[in-house]
Design an enzyme around this catalytic site. Structure first.
Site, PDB file in Angstrom:
ATOM      1  N   GLY A 174       1.349  -2.062  -7.902  1.00 50.41           N
ATOM      2  CA  GLY A 174       1.822  -1.309  -6.505  1.00 50.41           C
ATOM      3  C   GLY A 174       3.025  -1.339  -6.624  1.00 50.41           C
TER       4      GLY A 174
ATOM      5  CG  ASN B  15       5.347  -5.985   3.032  1.00 54.58           C
ATOM      6  OD1 ASN B  15       5.669  -5.599   3.504  1.00 54.58           O
ATOM      7  ND2 ASN B  15       6.128  -7.472   2.901  1.00 54.58           N
TER       8      ASN B  15
ATOM      9  CB  SER C  79      -1.257  -3.118  -5.000  1.00 53.01           C
ATOM     10  OG  SER C  79      -1.402  -4.044  -5.691  1.00 53.01           O
ATOM     11  N   GLY C  80      -4.097  -2.851  -6.644  1.00 50.46           N
ATOM     12  CA  GLY C  80      -5.642  -3.632  -6.840  1.00 50.46           C
ATOM     13  C   GLY C  80      -5.950  -5.229  -6.089  1.00 50.46           C
ATOM     14  CG  HIS C  81      -2.093  -8.162  -6.200  1.00 44.40           C
ATOM     15  ND1 HIS C  81      -1.716  -9.479  -5.196  1.00 44.40           N
ATOM     16  CD2 HIS C  81      -1.311  -7.370  -6.100  1.00 44.40           C
ATOM     17  CE1 HIS C  81      -0.258  -8.823  -5.427  1.00 44.40           C
ATOM     18  NE2 HIS C  81      -0.162  -7.567  -6.069  1.00 44.40           N
TER      19      HIS C  81
ATOM     20  CB  CYS D 150       8.032  -9.900  -3.402  1.00 44.31           C
ATOM     21  SG  CYS D 150       6.053  -9.142  -2.702  1.00 44.31           S
TER      22      CYS D 150
HETATM   23  N1  PLP Z   1       3.636  -2.336  -1.217  1.00 43.21           N
HETATM   24  C1  PLP Z   1       4.218  -3.312  -0.260  1.00 43.21           C
HETATM   25  C2  PLP Z   1       4.054  -3.224   1.466  1.00 43.21           C
HETATM   26  C3  PLP Z   1       3.781  -5.578  -0.630  1.00 43.21           C
HETATM   27  O1  PLP Z   1       3.318  -5.687  -0.052  1.00 43.21           O
HETATM   28  C4  PLP Z   1       3.791  -4.763  -2.326  1.00 43.21           C
HETATM   29  C5  PLP Z   1       3.190  -6.187  -2.345  1.00 43.21           C
HETATM   30  O2  PLP Z   1       3.484  -7.576  -1.447  1.00 43.21           O
HETATM   31  C6  PLP Z   1       4.220  -4.038  -2.775  1.00 43.21           C
HETATM   32  C7  PLP Z   1       4.530  -3.510  -2.938  1.00 43.21           C
HETATM   33  C8  PLP Z   1       3.727  -4.193  -4.658  1.00 43.21           C
HETATM   34  O3  PLP Z   1       2.931  -4.699  -4.865  1.00 43.21           O
HETATM   35  P1  PLP Z   1       2.845  -5.407  -6.011  1.00 43.21           P
HETATM   36  O4  PLP Z   1       2.950  -6.575  -6.279  1.00 43.21           O
HETATM   37  O5  PLP Z   1       1.532  -5.027  -6.478  1.00 43.21           O
HETATM   38  O6  PLP Z   1       3.777  -5.170  -7.018  1.00 43.21           O
END
Ligand code: PLP
Length: 387
Positions: free
Chosen positions: A70, A154, A202-204, A327
């Protein structure tokens, strides 16, 4: 273990793994190779592209570009659109508009563009994390290269009204990107209805593996590639991660057939969680928009505790939850989302995010509701003694 952190990541569903396994074993061909082994990979890849396109209502599978995650989709959208608009306008388009509650992938990109001479605007949000479409409209100018507003947050789960924002951008000839990493798989996402030019997933986050994502690029939207090379119609170089892409396609197919049912189940469990926490945990404040929110996400601020300590205490009792974005958890920094919502620092420290997903059962919610109040009481008592 009761896993209640699906906004951080999700388990791979067995059906998804089954679809992937041949491509990790005997079907190892490079999809660019002309012989049969390669063409079998190519066919599987294109089926996954069609499934992904179908799930989000894209007009054509060609509008899907596979990425590694993502974050890459977000960075590709923002940097690719900014550089392309800047160059093709002879340097006139040098402004990016985004919001103060985006994922780090977008925020760091906007900051990087600022260092490189772009003007970047971070629109504010209200106390429920909503961005106003009027504010987007007011910020638009002849210099705007791109507007990026996330579909669902998120941390607190608030869903943005992206349709009117995208419409205003379209009327002004400006590309509109939405980060739908948290919304795809949880609520209906249709790029035609939303009117967006670019959308990240995003896949996961949807029971496919980590390390695979996609960017929807509406036909006609022009982006400079981040990774150059003759793949994905020159939009992204690099030999494709066939097995994971096949997994993403399988997960998209499952969401198309089962997604609505799961979302209804999560919404019922979410309601029970909210009601249970408000009744059993004093000094708890439900964050985000209580109506326009993801059906799987519950966010509370609990006064007088440290969210990280609560996560550790609940882990010891057998439940996995979060005190913020995956993250940044581990870092002691308070959430930029909660700060942008105007929540006071005392309450921001006590953040608790519970995110439901595939496999969660109502009895797990009941068990969690039994373990939470004593864990909070214990931490509050310890804090009172140490003061
Ligand atoms: N965007 C949002 C709103 C997310 O919550 C996240 C991951 O937590 C991402 C982007 C990033 O996705 P990825 O973990 O696949 O890089």
């Amino acid at each position: 273990m009761i896993y209640l952190d699906h906004n951080a990541t999700t388990p791979i569903r067995p059906e998804v793994l089954d679809a992937m396994l041949p491509f990790l074993q005997e079907q190892y061909g490079n999809p660019s190779s002309v012989y049969a082994l390669g063409q079998a990979s190519r066919r599987a890849l294109e089926e996954a592209r069609a499934e992904t396109a179908r799930l989000i209502g894209a007009a054509s599978p060609d509008e899907i570009v596979f990425t590694s995650c993502g974050s890459e989709s977000d960075v590709f959208a923002v940097m690719g659109a900014a550089y392309e608009a800047f160059e093709s306008s002879g340097g006139v388009k040098n402004q990016i508009i985004t919001t103060s509650i985006e994922h780090e992938a977008i925020i760091s990109c906007a900051r990087l563009l600022k260092r490189r001479g772009f003007e970047t605007l971070f629109l504010p949000v209200d106390g429920q994390a909503a961005v106003s479409a009027g504010a987007v409209e007011e910020a638009l100018s002849e210099r705007t290269a791109l507007v990026s507003v996330m579909h669902a947050n998120n941390e607190v789960g608030t869903i943005q009204a992206v349709e009117p924002m995208a419409r205003r951008c379209r009327e002004r000839g400006v590309l509109f990107h939405t980060d739908a990493v948290q919304s795809v798989g949880k609520i209906p996402v249709n790029v035609e209805k939303m009117g967006v030019s670019l959308l990240s997933l995003s896949g996961h986050k949807l029971n496919a593996p980590k390390g695979v994502g996609a960017l929807y690029v509406r036909r006609g939207a022009r982006l400079q590639p981040l990774i150059t090379g003759n793949y994905e119609k020159f939009r992204r170089g690099g030999t494709l991660n066939v097995a994971s892409i096949v997994g993403l396609g399988a997960a998209c197919r499952l969401i198309r057939t089962e997604g609505e049912r799961h979302a209804q189940e999560w919404a019922r469990m979410r309601e029970r969680l909210v009601e249970g926490i408000l009744a059993e945990v004093p000094d708890s404040h439900l964050s985000g928009d209580p109506v326009n929110c993801l059906p799987n996400t519950v966010h509370f601020c609990l006064e007088g505790i440290d969210g990280h300590n609560l996560v550790v205490a609940l882990d010891m009792k057998g439940a996995a939850v979060s005190s913020g974005a995956a993250c940044s958890s581990g870092a002691a920094e308070p959430s930029h989302v909660l700060k942008a919502m105007g929540i006071s620092s005392d309450w921001v420290r006590g953040a608790l995010r519970i995110s439901l997903g595939w496999g969660n059962q109502p009895q797990e919610i009941e068990a969690f509701l039994k373990m939470l109040p004593p864990a909070v009481d214990k931490l509050r008592a310890a804090n009172r003694i140490s003061r």
